[in-house]
Design a protein around this motif. Sequence first.
Motif, PDB file in Angstrom:
ATOM      1  N   LEU A 267       0.833  -1.210   0.000  1.00 31.98           N
ATOM      2  CA  LEU A 267       0.000   0.000   0.000  1.00 31.98           C
ATOM      3  C   LEU A 267       0.865   1.256   0.000  1.00 31.98           C
ATOM      4  CD1 LEU A 267      -3.011   1.055   0.288  1.00 31.98           C
ATOM      5  CD2 LEU A 267      -2.531   1.237   2.735  1.00 31.98           C
TER       6      LEU A 267
ATOM      7  N   GLU B 242       1.716   3.094   8.073  1.00 36.18           N
ATOM      8  CA  GLU B 242       1.501   3.249   6.625  1.00 36.18           C
ATOM      9  C   GLU B 242       0.828   4.586   6.318  1.00 36.18           C
ATOM     10  OE1 GLU B 242      -0.157   1.093   8.461  1.00 36.18           O
ATOM     11  OE2 GLU B 242      -2.276   0.968   7.852  1.00 36.18           O
ATOM     12  N   THR B 243      -0.025   5.049   7.236  1.00 36.31           N
ATOM     13  CA  THR B 243      -0.663   6.351   7.029  1.00 36.31           C
ATOM     14  C   THR B 243       0.385   7.456   7.091  1.00 36.31           C
ATOM     15  OG1 THR B 243      -2.543   5.428   8.243  1.00 36.31           O
ATOM     16  CG2 THR B 243      -2.641   7.770   7.731  1.00 36.31           C
TER      17      THR B 243
ATOM     18  N   ALA C 173       1.060   9.967   4.135  1.00 37.97           N
ATOM     19  CA  ALA C 173       0.782  11.375   4.438  1.00 37.97           C
ATOM     20  C   ALA C 173       2.023  12.253   4.246  1.00 37.97           C
ATOM     21  CB  ALA C 173       0.241  11.514   5.865  1.00 37.97           C
TER      22      ALA C 173
ATOM     23  N   ILE D  57      -2.330  10.317  16.314  1.00 39.45           N
ATOM     24  CA  ILE D  57      -1.378   9.212  16.191  1.00 39.45           C
ATOM     25  C   ILE D  57      -1.735   8.448  14.904  1.00 39.45           C
ATOM     26  CG2 ILE D  57      -0.523   7.092  17.272  1.00 39.45           C
ATOM     27  CD1 ILE D  57      -1.857   8.497  19.913  1.00 39.45           C
ATOM     28  N   LEU D  58      -0.796   8.448  13.968  1.00 39.85           N
ATOM     29  CA  LEU D  58      -1.063   7.810  12.676  1.00 39.85           C
ATOM     30  C   LEU D  58      -0.450   6.415  12.638  1.00 39.85           C
ATOM     31  CD1 LEU D  58      -0.272  10.810  10.291  1.00 39.85           C
ATOM     32  CD2 LEU D  58      -2.476  10.161  11.283  1.00 39.85           C
ATOM     33  N   ARG D  59      -1.149   5.488  11.995  1.00 38.89           N
ATOM     34  CA  ARG D  59      -0.531   4.189  11.720  1.00 38.89           C
ATOM     35  C   ARG D  59       0.708   4.421  10.853  1.00 38.89           C
ATOM     36  NH1 ARG D  59      -4.000  -0.238  12.649  1.00 38.89           N
ATOM     37  NH2 ARG D  59      -6.114   0.507  13.074  1.00 38.89           N
TER      38      ARG D  59
ATOM     39  N   THR E 127       2.545  12.616   0.463  1.00 35.25           N
ATOM     40  CA  THR E 127       1.553  13.529  -0.114  1.00 35.25           C
ATOM     41  C   THR E 127       1.899  14.968   0.193  1.00 35.25           C
ATOM     42  OG1 THR E 127      -0.206  11.931   0.296  1.00 35.25           O
ATOM     43  CG2 THR E 127      -0.893  14.193  -0.107  1.00 35.25           C
TER      44      THR E 127
ATOM     45  N   LYS F  12       0.797   3.832  -3.277  1.00 30.95           N
ATOM     46  CA  LYS F  12       0.311   5.210  -3.147  1.00 30.95           C
ATOM     47  C   LYS F  12       1.446   6.216  -3.353  1.00 30.95           C
ATOM     48  CE  LYS F  12      -3.687   3.705  -2.708  1.00 30.95           C
ATOM     49  NZ  LYS F  12      -4.148   3.394  -4.090  1.00 30.95           N
TER      50      LYS F  12
END
Lengths: 243, 243
Positions: free
Chosen positions: A90, A221-222, A226, A217-219, A229, A94
């Motif tokens: 993923l 992969e996020t 992010a 708090i981001l995972r 991006t 992305k």
Amino acid sequence: MPLFYSPRLEKDSQNIFIHGDEYKHITKSRRKSVGDKIHLTNGKGILATGTITLIDENSLKIEILNSEEKTKTKPTIALAFSLLKKNNKLIVEKATELGITEFFPFISKRTIKKNYSEKLRLKLERVTIAAMKQSGSAFLPPVNPIINYSVLLPDLSPIYKPILAWEETKSKFISSALEETQKNICLIVGPEGGFSDKEIDYGKKHGADIVSLGNHILRAETAAIATSTYTIFHQISKNSNYY
Amino acid sequence: MPLFYSPRLEKDSQNIFIHGDEYKHITKSRRKSVGDKIHLTNGKGILATGTITLIDENSLKIEILNSEEKTKTKPTIALAFSLLKKNNKLIVEKATELGITEFFPFISKRTIKKNYSEKLRLKLERVTIAAMKQSGSAFLPPVNPIINYSVLLPDLSPIYKPILAWEETKSKFISSALEETQKNICLIVGPEGGFSDKEIDYGKKHGADIVSLGNHILRAETAAIATSTYTIFHQISKNSNYY
């Protein structure tokens, strides 16, 4: 018009033969026939238009009508990410779509599954090919061999400004680090359990800017998607011709 | 300390009973026992710390030690997205983690699968709960009923500035639209096949700013996650206390 991949394509190619996965993709998935026009790229900046002139059982022939050479825009933005238990594909899919130019998968202290093989790297490479074609880009981002975090940092520093996202810092949001550098950038994102304090100190010693992604708090992969991006969109906002 | 969800929690709650999915999550997945401390939120701004005082076969009791009320930061950022064949859960998961405050799933002309049921909406709601807990936020973004694009736009305009990402425009990058508005924002992203020209005109008529996400062609789910990331990070870069 869909874009396909042929690493053999060169600027002055007149005819290109295509086999294997890409042959299947063109004839089976996209159902192209003799006479159809398609776009082709070699993943190194050449973008060509051609006509399918022959299809046999295992290969097809494309006559090149015209081709152009694209230039990679600067600064280039690379992504170093700790391999995850899930979601490596993923991240690579992305980030390639968005325009990351090179990947450095790595193993750090809290990486859960440490015995990754070359097979995984090849899988990720196939993901980059599909995502490059999808995005219409003429640049295939290399997926570098999987290395240790301790080796990564010294490797990066001559070429890239390392910008490392760490959930435990609140002092500097990623935007400030992006404003402060004109260099090519390598974003660095840790594993599910984050980086250790020692690893952060080691990063600082090798010139990494340690940045926050906000209070959520981001995972893992996020965080990787992010940071990619935001960094790419930040460049486009400064230079509308960026990539 | 992990965060759990109880919609019954109020500012002056002294004891909270938890059943169902959340009971299973606390006792089975996270293996919490009597005496353990946990964080709780009602998804409407209340964030509490409590101790588990009782666990029986179907429910558990939490004694609240302290609680605070968080204020939602402004502008709020909502996301309207055309339902996709796949990846609706991915959009909602990532956008909730990042801090999107409300979802408007919709059907437009080129939406592939048009017969979505309430069941899908409930599934997406469960995804928002998990993602809110993961991100440490005290706000659960509502997933509104699935409506048609033609109804969506008039519904949005009193509350939100609509900013619509369209792969066929090159005139204005998303950053300019964000600079120009002080209002709450609703990002709008179309289906796999994009919006039709008519739908874009309809959007403009209802005040939507039509923006580009750069020259790469992004998959629909990538566009939804990327617009959410960039818009939220753009707010944080202007106001470090943003969410």
